[in-house]
Design an enzyme around this catalytic site. Structure first.
Site, PDB file in Angstrom:
ATOM      1  N   LYS A  14       0.822  -1.219   0.000  1.00 33.76           N
ATOM      2  CA  LYS A  14       0.000   0.000   0.000  1.00 33.76           C
ATOM      3  C   LYS A  14       0.860   1.275   0.000  1.00 33.76           C
ATOM      4  CE  LYS A  14      -2.087  -1.096   3.842  1.00 33.76           C
ATOM      5  NZ  LYS A  14      -1.311  -2.324   4.106  1.00 33.76           N
ATOM      6  N   ARG A  70      -8.976   1.187   9.497  1.00 34.48           N
ATOM      7  CA  ARG A  70      -8.569  -0.188   9.776  1.00 34.48           C
ATOM      8  C   ARG A  70      -9.614  -0.928  10.612  1.00 34.48           C
ATOM      9  NH1 ARG A  70      -2.684   0.426   9.111  1.00 34.48           N
ATOM     10  NH2 ARG A  70      -1.563  -1.486   9.537  1.00 34.48           N
ATOM     11  N   ARG A 112      11.758  -5.696   4.180  1.00 32.69           N
ATOM     12  CA  ARG A 112      11.495  -4.256   3.977  1.00 32.69           C
ATOM     13  C   ARG A 112      12.556  -3.398   4.657  1.00 32.69           C
ATOM     14  NH1 ARG A 112       5.586  -2.100   5.126  1.00 32.69           N
ATOM     15  NH2 ARG A 112       5.882  -3.080   7.159  1.00 32.69           N
ATOM     16  N   ARG A 163      12.142  -1.638  10.385  1.00 31.93           N
ATOM     17  CA  ARG A 163      11.197  -1.256  11.440  1.00 31.93           C
ATOM     18  C   ARG A 163      11.165  -2.311  12.540  1.00 31.93           C
ATOM     19  NH1 ARG A 163       5.787   0.087   8.172  1.00 31.93           N
ATOM     20  NH2 ARG A 163       4.951  -0.924  10.025  1.00 31.93           N
ATOM     21  N   ARG A 173       0.202  -8.995  13.433  1.00 31.78           N
ATOM     22  CA  ARG A 173      -0.410  -7.936  12.624  1.00 31.78           C
ATOM     23  C   ARG A 173      -1.336  -8.519  11.564  1.00 31.78           C
ATOM     24  NH1 ARG A 173       4.897  -5.075  11.063  1.00 31.78           N
ATOM     25  NH2 ARG A 173       3.658  -4.049   9.478  1.00 31.78           N
TER      26      ARG A 173
HETATM   27  P1  ADP Z   1       1.696  -2.017   7.721  1.00 32.03           P
HETATM   28  O1  ADP Z   1       1.012  -1.455   6.518  1.00 32.03           O
HETATM   29  O2  ADP Z   1       2.975  -2.690   7.410  1.00 32.03           O
HETATM   30  O3  ADP Z   1       0.781  -2.813   8.580  1.00 32.03           O
HETATM   31  P2  ADP Z   1       1.520   0.562   9.074  1.00 32.03           P
HETATM   32  O4  ADP Z   1       2.659   1.508   9.003  1.00 32.03           O
HETATM   33  O5  ADP Z   1       0.291   0.873   8.296  1.00 32.03           O
HETATM   34  O6  ADP Z   1       2.130  -0.836   8.688  1.00 32.03           O
HETATM   35  O7  ADP Z   1       1.086   0.361  10.579  1.00 32.03           O
HETATM   36  C1  ADP Z   1       2.006   0.091  11.625  1.00 32.03           C
HETATM   37  C2  ADP Z   1       1.272   0.054  12.953  1.00 32.03           C
HETATM   38  O8  ADP Z   1       0.703   1.349  13.233  1.00 32.03           O
HETATM   39  C3  ADP Z   1       0.086  -0.892  13.031  1.00 32.03           C
HETATM   40  O9  ADP Z   1       0.496  -2.227  13.350  1.00 32.03           O
HETATM   41  C4  ADP Z   1      -0.725  -0.257  14.166  1.00 32.03           C
HETATM   42  O10 ADP Z   1      -0.143  -0.515  15.427  1.00 32.03           O
HETATM   43  C5  ADP Z   1      -0.544   1.224  13.895  1.00 32.03           C
HETATM   44  N1  ADP Z   1      -1.602   1.754  12.994  1.00 32.03           N
HETATM   45  C6  ADP Z   1      -1.426   2.240  11.743  1.00 32.03           C
HETATM   46  N2  ADP Z   1      -2.600   2.649  11.230  1.00 32.03           N
HETATM   47  C7  ADP Z   1      -3.547   2.413  12.182  1.00 32.03           C
HETATM   48  C8  ADP Z   1      -4.956   2.596  12.250  1.00 32.03           C
HETATM   49  N3  ADP Z   1      -5.646   3.104  11.215  1.00 32.03           N
HETATM   50  N4  ADP Z   1      -5.580   2.237  13.392  1.00 32.03           N
HETATM   51  C9  ADP Z   1      -4.911   1.744  14.435  1.00 32.03           C
HETATM   52  N5  ADP Z   1      -3.591   1.509  14.439  1.00 32.03           N
HETATM   53  C10 ADP Z   1      -2.905   1.843  13.316  1.00 32.03           C
HETATM   54  P1  ADP Z   2       2.323  -1.886   3.127  1.00 32.40           P
HETATM   55  O1  ADP Z   2       2.319  -0.374   3.108  1.00 32.40           O
HETATM   56  O2  ADP Z   2       1.065  -2.457   2.543  1.00 32.40           O
HETATM   57  O3  ADP Z   2       2.655  -2.442   4.473  1.00 32.40           O
HETATM   58  P2  ADP Z   2       4.834  -1.674   1.612  1.00 32.40           P
HETATM   59  O4  ADP Z   2       4.527  -0.770   0.471  1.00 32.40           O
HETATM   60  O5  ADP Z   2       5.612  -1.101   2.741  1.00 32.40           O
HETATM   61  O6  ADP Z   2       3.480  -2.371   2.143  1.00 32.40           O
HETATM   62  O7  ADP Z   2       5.586  -2.945   1.004  1.00 32.40           O
HETATM   63  C1  ADP Z   2       6.079  -3.997   1.850  1.00 32.40           C
HETATM   64  C2  ADP Z   2       7.390  -4.512   1.281  1.00 32.40           C
HETATM   65  O8  ADP Z   2       7.141  -5.220   0.064  1.00 32.40           O
HETATM   66  C3  ADP Z   2       8.412  -3.429   0.915  1.00 32.40           C
HETATM   67  O9  ADP Z   2       9.701  -3.925   1.211  1.00 32.40           O
HETATM   68  C4  ADP Z   2       8.227  -3.211  -0.595  1.00 32.40           C
HETATM   69  O10 ADP Z   2       9.435  -2.800  -1.220  1.00 32.40           O
HETATM   70  C5  ADP Z   2       7.813  -4.606  -1.052  1.00 32.40           C
HETATM   71  N1  ADP Z   2       6.830  -4.627  -2.145  1.00 32.40           N
HETATM   72  C6  ADP Z   2       5.768  -3.792  -2.303  1.00 32.40           C
HETATM   73  N2  ADP Z   2       5.047  -4.151  -3.388  1.00 32.40           N
HETATM   74  C7  ADP Z   2       5.659  -5.232  -3.918  1.00 32.40           C
HETATM   75  C8  ADP Z   2       5.394  -6.061  -5.066  1.00 32.40           C
HETATM   76  N3  ADP Z   2       4.338  -5.852  -5.853  1.00 32.40           N
HETATM   77  N4  ADP Z   2       6.244  -7.089  -5.306  1.00 32.40           N
HETATM   78  C9  ADP Z   2       7.314  -7.316  -4.496  1.00 32.40           C
HETATM   79  N5  ADP Z   2       7.611  -6.577  -3.415  1.00 32.40           N
HETATM   80  C10 ADP Z   2       6.801  -5.546  -3.126  1.00 32.40           C
END
Ligand code: ADP
Ligand code: ADP
Length: 219
Positions: free
Chosen positions: A15, A90, A129, A162, A173
């Site tokens: 995303k 979420r 990542r 991270r 998660r």
């Molecule tokens: P990812 O897309 O890899 O799950 P995010 O950066 O979106 O990671 O989220 C990291 C953490 O931040 C989540 O595991 C949660 O603890 C918190 N978080 C992010 N967005 C929300 C939300 N909309 N509501 C509640 N917690 C959130």
């Molecule tokens: P999210 O915001 O949903 O948690 P990220 O954009 O941070 O996801 O992507 C998670 C990891 O996967 C990152 O290391 C990114 O470079 C990689 N990634 C994202 N999209 C793809 C894809 N289509 N194919 C392979 N790796 C990807």
């Protein structure tokens, strides 16, 4: 009229990666709840410290503080034309709150691209990542490596892994996503806003699919 696009999908599906490109292509602002929490923690605000205690366990930060933070962000002048929301809403309560807050800005959620992939793919992506310290630019050691190891291509800042990208936290998660966030798939499908995108494709292919659906609602 403002345009609001919600990127829905499990953690690690891509995303953030896609939101950054979509923001460049559409001129809409990328609003990431996770990035906002991390920025708050970096600045040692009370919100940042509270959020960190949940993020470290892979749990969701409570709805009230999350909603207030997003409302504040969307009210800023740079979001006048709308936003690409990444990581928010979420929970169903957050989705309802978003609907109400956007009505206050004379808008609504226009489109919900749902990017999906299996847990095995998500774990491999999250565990590889690397994120840039200065601006949250996203890399993957195998699928999207930086030109110089450990350095961001865009701003040269240091890359880090991270703390919540450890395999134990990631598993929780994904569980939290299934229990608390996946009901939003049917919620937005019932409103005819959901468009499913195959997140297992390479980054550029996913971008192409997203651009073709977002062009219908944004420039
Ligand atoms: P990812 O897309 O890899 O799950 P995010 O950066 O979106 O990671 O989220 C990291 C953490 O931040 C989540 O595991 C949660 O603890 C918190 N978080 C992010 N967005 C929300 C939300 N909309 N509501 C509640 N917690 C959130
Ligand atoms: P999210 O915001 O949903 O948690 P990220 O954009 O941070 O996801 O992507 C998670 C990891 O996967 C990152 O290391 C990114 O470079 C990689 N990634 C994202 N999209 C793809 C894809 N289509 N194919 C392979 N790796 C990807």
């Amino acid at each position: 009229m403002s345009t609001y696009i919600v990127l829905l999908g499990p953690p690690g599906v891509g995303k953030g990666t896609q939101a950054k490109t979509l923001a460049e292509q559409t001129g809409l602002v990328h609003v990431s709840s996770g990035d906002l929490f991390r920025e708050n923690f970096k600045n040692q605000t009370e919100l940042g410290k509270l959020a960190k205690s949940y993020m470290d366990k892979g749990e969701l930060v409570p709805d009230d503080v999350t909603v207030a933070m997003i409302k504040d962000r969307l009210a800023r002048p740079d979001c006048k034309a709308g936003a690409i929301l990444d990581g928010f809403p979420r929970t169903p309560a957050q989705a309802e709150a978003l609907h109400k807050m956007l009505a206050g800005f004379k808008g609504d959620v226009d489109l919900v691209p749902f990017i999906n992939a299996d847990p095995k793919v998500l774990i491999e992506r999250i565990c590889g990542r690397w994120t840039c310290k200065a601006n949250g630019h996203i890399y993957h050691e195998k699928f999207n490596p930086p030109k110089v190891a450990g350095k961001c291509d865009i701003d040269g800042s240091e890359l880090y892994q991270r703390e919540d990208d450890k395999v134990e936290t990631v598993t929780n998660r994904i569980k939290v996503y299934i229990e608390q966030t996946s009901p939003l798939i049917d919620y937005y499908r019932a409103q005819n806003k959901l468009v499913e995108i195959d997140g297992t494709q390479p980054i550029e292919k996913v971008t192409g699919a997203l651009l073709s659906v977002t062009r219908k609602v944004a420039r």
